[in-house]
Every structure is written in C-alpha cells, then in structure tokens.
Design a protein around this motif. Sequence first.
Motif, PDB file in Angstrom:
ATOM      1  N   LEU A  34      17.370  40.039  -1.269  1.00  0.00           N
ATOM      2  CA  LEU A  34      16.008  40.510  -1.043  1.00  0.00           C
ATOM      3  C   LEU A  34      15.982  41.767  -0.173  1.00  0.00           C
ATOM      4  CD1 LEU A  34      14.328  37.019  -0.633  1.00  0.00           C
ATOM      5  CD2 LEU A  34      14.071  38.589  -2.571  1.00  0.00           C
ATOM      6  N   ILE A  35      16.883  41.849   0.804  1.00  0.00           N
ATOM      7  CA  ILE A  35      16.990  43.061   1.621  1.00  0.00           C
ATOM      8  C   ILE A  35      17.434  44.228   0.732  1.00  0.00           C
ATOM      9  CG2 ILE A  35      18.401  44.203   3.407  1.00  0.00           C
ATOM     10  CD1 ILE A  35      18.227  41.565   5.008  1.00  0.00           C
ATOM     11  N   ALA A  36      18.423  43.984  -0.121  1.00  0.00           N
ATOM     12  CA  ALA A  36      18.903  45.033  -1.028  1.00  0.00           C
ATOM     13  C   ALA A  36      17.798  45.477  -1.985  1.00  0.00           C
ATOM     14  CB  ALA A  36      20.112  44.535  -1.810  1.00  0.00           C
ATOM     15  N   GLU A  48       9.873  40.421   7.253  1.00  0.00           N
ATOM     16  CA  GLU A  48       8.601  39.688   7.304  1.00  0.00           C
ATOM     17  C   GLU A  48       8.240  39.142   5.917  1.00  0.00           C
ATOM     18  OE1 GLU A  48       3.898  40.598   8.222  1.00  0.00           O
ATOM     19  OE2 GLU A  48       5.412  41.877   9.155  1.00  0.00           O
ATOM     20  N   LEU A  49       8.388  39.979   4.907  1.00  0.00           N
ATOM     21  CA  LEU A  49       8.093  39.543   3.543  1.00  0.00           C
ATOM     22  C   LEU A  49       9.138  38.546   3.060  1.00  0.00           C
ATOM     23  CD1 LEU A  49       6.253  39.702   1.104  1.00  0.00           C
ATOM     24  CD2 LEU A  49       7.456  41.771   0.394  1.00  0.00           C
ATOM     25  N   ILE A  50      10.387  38.756   3.437  1.00  0.00           N
ATOM     26  CA  ILE A  50      11.443  37.819   3.051  1.00  0.00           C
ATOM     27  C   ILE A  50      11.147  36.436   3.611  1.00  0.00           C
ATOM     28  CG2 ILE A  50      13.886  37.233   3.347  1.00  0.00           C
ATOM     29  CD1 ILE A  50      14.447  40.279   3.205  1.00  0.00           C
ATOM     30  N   ALA A  51      10.675  36.367   4.848  1.00  0.00           N
ATOM     31  CA  ALA A  51      10.345  35.068   5.448  1.00  0.00           C
ATOM     32  C   ALA A  51       9.298  34.342   4.610  1.00  0.00           C
ATOM     33  CB  ALA A  51       9.857  35.266   6.880  1.00  0.00           C
ATOM     34  N   GLN A  52       8.377  35.089   4.040  1.00  0.00           N
ATOM     35  CA  GLN A  52       7.350  34.478   3.196  1.00  0.00           C
ATOM     36  C   GLN A  52       7.910  34.082   1.835  1.00  0.00           C
ATOM     37  OE1 GLN A  52       3.991  37.145   2.982  1.00  0.00           O
ATOM     38  NE2 GLN A  52       4.095  37.581   5.163  1.00  0.00           N
ATOM     39  N   VAL A  53       8.828  34.885   1.310  1.00  0.00           N
ATOM     40  CA  VAL A  53       9.380  34.639  -0.021  1.00  0.00           C
ATOM     41  C   VAL A  53      10.368  33.478  -0.027  1.00  0.00           C
ATOM     42  CG1 VAL A  53      10.831  35.653  -1.836  1.00  0.00           C
ATOM     43  CG2 VAL A  53       9.012  37.000  -0.808  1.00  0.00           C
ATOM     44  N   LEU A  54      11.093  33.289   1.056  1.00  0.00           N
ATOM     45  CA  LEU A  54      12.127  32.249   1.075  1.00  0.00           C
ATOM     46  C   LEU A  54      11.580  30.863   0.763  1.00  0.00           C
ATOM     47  CD1 LEU A  54      14.506  33.241   4.007  1.00  0.00           C
ATOM     48  CD2 LEU A  54      14.976  33.263   1.553  1.00  0.00           C
ATOM     49  N   HIS A  55      10.337  30.595   1.147  1.00  0.00           N
ATOM     50  CA  HIS A  55       9.784  29.267   0.865  1.00  0.00           C
ATOM     51  C   HIS A  55       9.501  29.075  -0.628  1.00  0.00           C
ATOM     52  CE1 HIS A  55       5.786  31.136   0.681  1.00  0.00           C
ATOM     53  NE2 HIS A  55       5.413  30.059   0.038  1.00  0.00           N
ATOM     54  N   GLU A 104       0.644  33.775  -4.818  1.00  0.00           N
ATOM     55  CA  GLU A 104      -0.152  34.574  -3.889  1.00  0.00           C
ATOM     56  C   GLU A 104       0.599  35.814  -3.400  1.00  0.00           C
ATOM     57  OE1 GLU A 104       2.221  31.782  -1.235  1.00  0.00           O
ATOM     58  OE2 GLU A 104       1.167  31.572  -3.129  1.00  0.00           O
ATOM     59  N   MET A 105       1.883  35.881  -3.666  1.00  0.00           N
ATOM     60  CA  MET A 105       2.685  37.004  -3.192  1.00  0.00           C
ATOM     61  C   MET A 105       2.892  38.061  -4.267  1.00  0.00           C
ATOM     62  SD  MET A 105       5.428  35.142  -0.829  1.00  0.00           S
ATOM     63  CE  MET A 105       5.703  36.735  -0.099  1.00  0.00           C
ATOM     64  N   VAL A 106       2.279  37.909  -5.415  1.00  0.00           N
ATOM     65  CA  VAL A 106       2.503  38.827  -6.534  1.00  0.00           C
ATOM     66  C   VAL A 106       2.206  40.272  -6.140  1.00  0.00           C
ATOM     67  CG1 VAL A 106       1.696  39.473  -8.835  1.00  0.00           C
ATOM     68  CG2 VAL A 106       2.201  37.090  -8.314  1.00  0.00           C
ATOM     69  N   THR A 107       1.152  40.522  -5.383  1.00  0.00           N
ATOM     70  CA  THR A 107       0.799  41.888  -4.994  1.00  0.00           C
ATOM     71  C   THR A 107       1.900  42.514  -4.151  1.00  0.00           C
ATOM     72  OG1 THR A 107      -1.535  41.331  -5.056  1.00  0.00           O
ATOM     73  CG2 THR A 107      -0.930  43.303  -3.820  1.00  0.00           C
ATOM     74  N   GLU A 108       2.372  41.792  -3.132  1.00  0.00           N
ATOM     75  CA  GLU A 108       3.422  42.327  -2.262  1.00  0.00           C
ATOM     76  C   GLU A 108       4.721  42.531  -3.023  1.00  0.00           C
ATOM     77  OE1 GLU A 108       1.583  39.654  -1.515  1.00  0.00           O
ATOM     78  OE2 GLU A 108       0.717  39.904   0.471  1.00  0.00           O
ATOM     79  N   LEU A 109       5.063  41.566  -3.867  1.00  0.00           N
ATOM     80  CA  LEU A 109       6.304  41.670  -4.616  1.00  0.00           C
ATOM     81  C   LEU A 109       6.225  42.777  -5.667  1.00  0.00           C
ATOM     82  CD1 LEU A 109       7.190  37.896  -4.970  1.00  0.00           C
ATOM     83  CD2 LEU A 109       8.169  39.566  -3.387  1.00  0.00           C
ATOM     84  N   SER A 110       5.068  42.963  -6.251  1.00  0.00           N
ATOM     85  CA  SER A 110       4.888  44.056  -7.212  1.00  0.00           C
ATOM     86  C   SER A 110       5.052  45.408  -6.524  1.00  0.00           C
ATOM     87  CB  SER A 110       3.504  43.975  -7.864  1.00  0.00           C
ATOM     88  OG  SER A 110       3.405  42.842  -8.677  1.00  0.00           O
TER      89      SER A 110
END
Length: 126
Positions: free
Chosen positions: A52-54, A60-67, A82-88
């Motif tokens: 995810l870092i790569a 901060e976003l990784i902490a949310q995605v890991l779950h 709910e994370m589609v916007t950030e991930l997009s």
Amino acid sequence: MRIGELSHRTGVSVRSLLYYEEQGLLSPLRRPSGYRDYTEADIKVVHRIRTLIAAGLNTELIAQVLHCFRGDSDTPVPTCAEMVTELSAARDTMTTKIDDLQSSRALLESIIEAAPLQESPQPVPA
C-alpha cells in the motif's frame, strides 16, 4: 516472534516496523518482559503495508484500509465501500506517476538513440 525476526522475515527494517506500530498499523502483543511479540499473521500485514505504501497511500489511509482485509485473505471485505473515493484518488495519483515515468523513459530513449556512438579512447603512443 520478536521484532528482529519479523524484520528478517519481511525484509523491513526494525525502525520501519516501530514506525508502523506508532502509526497504528501493527499492534503486537507485549510479553511481561516488555518485548513485542509478533504472530505469523503480522508477516502478511507488513507485506500489505509495504504494498500500500508502494501504491502511494499514506499511513493514515493505510490504517483505514487494513481493516478491509479479513485474516489471511488477500481479498478485501465489502465493508470498505466507504473508502472508494480515497482509494480512487490514490489510484489516479499512481496512474499519473506511471504516465510521467513512461514519458521520461521515452525521452531518455530518444536521447540515447540520437546520440552518436562513442568510440573507445585510443591509447596514447609512447
């Protein structure tokens, strides 16, 4: 396993592992002695973090995605919609970087192809 072994098995420095813990990305158990105790599952978590870092995500976003991952599964669970916007946005940033790198590579290739072949230096007569 202790932090040194996790570092060895994942190829990630102890310093980075401590940073991941600081950022809430890893939560090792603590032994009565105070030593951190990592599990086999933490190896997969560290690999996910590195991926995810790569990909350009911040911690901060990784902490949310890991779950979004369940256990050892590499498939995210549906609760992460709910994370589609950030991930997009992260994907778009990555695409831009890839495009920029491809343009830079093409420029370098054209320079290399346009350059005259350099001859090896001739030895100086004695």
